[in-house]
Design a protein around this motif. Structure first.
Motif, short mmCIF file in Angstrom:
data_model
loop_
_atom_site.label_atom_id
_atom_site.label_comp_id
_atom_site.label_asym_id
_atom_site.label_seq_id
_atom_site.Cartn_x
_atom_site.Cartn_y
_atom_site.Cartn_z
N GLY A 27 3.68 -51.28 7.83
CA GLY A 27 4.62 -50.18 7.58
C GLY A 27 4.57 -49.21 8.74
O GLY A 27 3.52 -49.02 9.34
N ASN A 28 5.69 -48.64 9.06
CA ASN A 28 5.79 -47.75 10.21
C ASN A 28 5.40 -46.32 9.84
O ASN A 28 5.43 -45.94 8.67
CB ASN A 28 7.20 -47.79 10.77
N LEU A 29 5.06 -45.54 10.86
CA LEU A 29 4.64 -44.17 10.66
C LEU A 29 5.33 -43.28 11.69
O LEU A 29 5.42 -43.65 12.85
CB LEU A 29 3.12 -44.07 10.82
N THR A 30 5.83 -42.16 11.23
CA THR A 30 6.41 -41.15 12.11
C THR A 30 5.76 -39.82 11.75
O THR A 30 5.49 -39.57 10.58
CB THR A 30 7.94 -41.07 11.93
N PHE A 31 5.53 -38.97 12.75
CA PHE A 31 4.94 -37.67 12.49
C PHE A 31 5.70 -36.60 13.27
O PHE A 31 6.43 -36.88 14.22
CB PHE A 31 3.45 -37.65 12.84
N ILE A 32 5.52 -35.36 12.81
CA ILE A 32 6.19 -34.21 13.42
C ILE A 32 5.17 -33.11 13.59
O ILE A 32 4.41 -32.82 12.67
CB ILE A 32 7.34 -33.71 12.51
N GLU A 33 5.16 -32.50 14.77
CA GLU A 33 4.28 -31.36 15.03
C GLU A 33 5.11 -30.19 15.51
O GLU A 33 5.96 -30.34 16.40
CB GLU A 33 3.23 -31.73 16.08
N ALA A 34 4.84 -29.01 14.92
CA ALA A 34 5.55 -27.79 15.32
C ALA A 34 5.23 -27.48 16.78
O ALA A 34 4.12 -27.73 17.26
CB ALA A 34 5.12 -26.62 14.43
N ARG A 35 6.22 -26.97 17.48
CA ARG A 35 6.13 -26.59 18.90
C ARG A 35 5.89 -27.78 19.84
O ARG A 35 5.85 -27.60 21.03
CB ARG A 35 5.06 -25.52 19.13
N ARG A 36 5.68 -28.96 19.28
CA ARG A 36 5.61 -30.16 20.13
C ARG A 36 6.90 -30.96 19.98
O ARG A 36 7.51 -31.33 20.98
CB ARG A 36 4.40 -31.00 19.74
N HIS A 37 7.28 -31.24 18.75
CA HIS A 37 8.52 -31.98 18.48
C HIS A 37 9.60 -31.06 17.94
O HIS A 37 10.78 -31.38 18.04
CB HIS A 37 8.27 -33.10 17.47
#
Length: 147
Positions: A27-37
């Protein structure tokens, strides 16, 4: 990173952001970080789901709040309007987000069955942030564009 210094907003300031995608047979994974993405500190997260067929969400602008909208599941369109120009962006991948600056009228529409919209916002909820009257919105934006 997106240029947030410009105070006059246009639908052309809205932009697709591609998030990291880690592919895995399990299964795939995506992440989000404030001020980075995301071009702002995330102060609120909410999601919209179980939207009945034919219904839309939004139909307002925010005075200062910026947001990133992600189709976690399913698909929907985001209609954007700056008072002069309009555009529609279709979202249907969990690794793409739509950055929407402040003072852009937005309406989410054409939700597929079981669609889930994740919204990352730059400010906590404040009822005074909303501009819900479209003629007033156009007037506010025209005043801002003259500066």
């Amino acid at each position: 990173m997106l240029d947030l210094q410009n105070t006059s907003r246009s639908v052309y300031d809205a932009a697709i952001i591609q998030f990291p995608k880690i592919l895995d047979d399990r299964g795939n994974l995506t992440f989000i970080e404030a001020r980075r993405h995301i071009p702002f500190d995330i102060k609120r997260v909410y999601w919209i789901y179980d939207v009945p067929g034919g219904e839309s969400r939004g139909s307002h602008a925010y005075r200062e709040l910026q947001e990133v909208i992600v189709a976690l599941s399913g698909s929907f369109d985001v209609f954007l309007d700056d008072g002069l120009a309009q555009k529609t962006v279709s979202l249907n991948r969990a690794y793409y987000g739509l950055y929407v600056p402040n003072m852009i009228w937005r309406r989410m529409q054409h939700f597929s069955t079981n669609a889930v919209a994740l919204v990352l916002a730059s400010l906590p909820y404040d009822a005074n942030e909303y501009v819900k009257d479209y003629p007033n919105f156009k007037k506010m934006n025209q005043t801002q564009q003259r500066r």
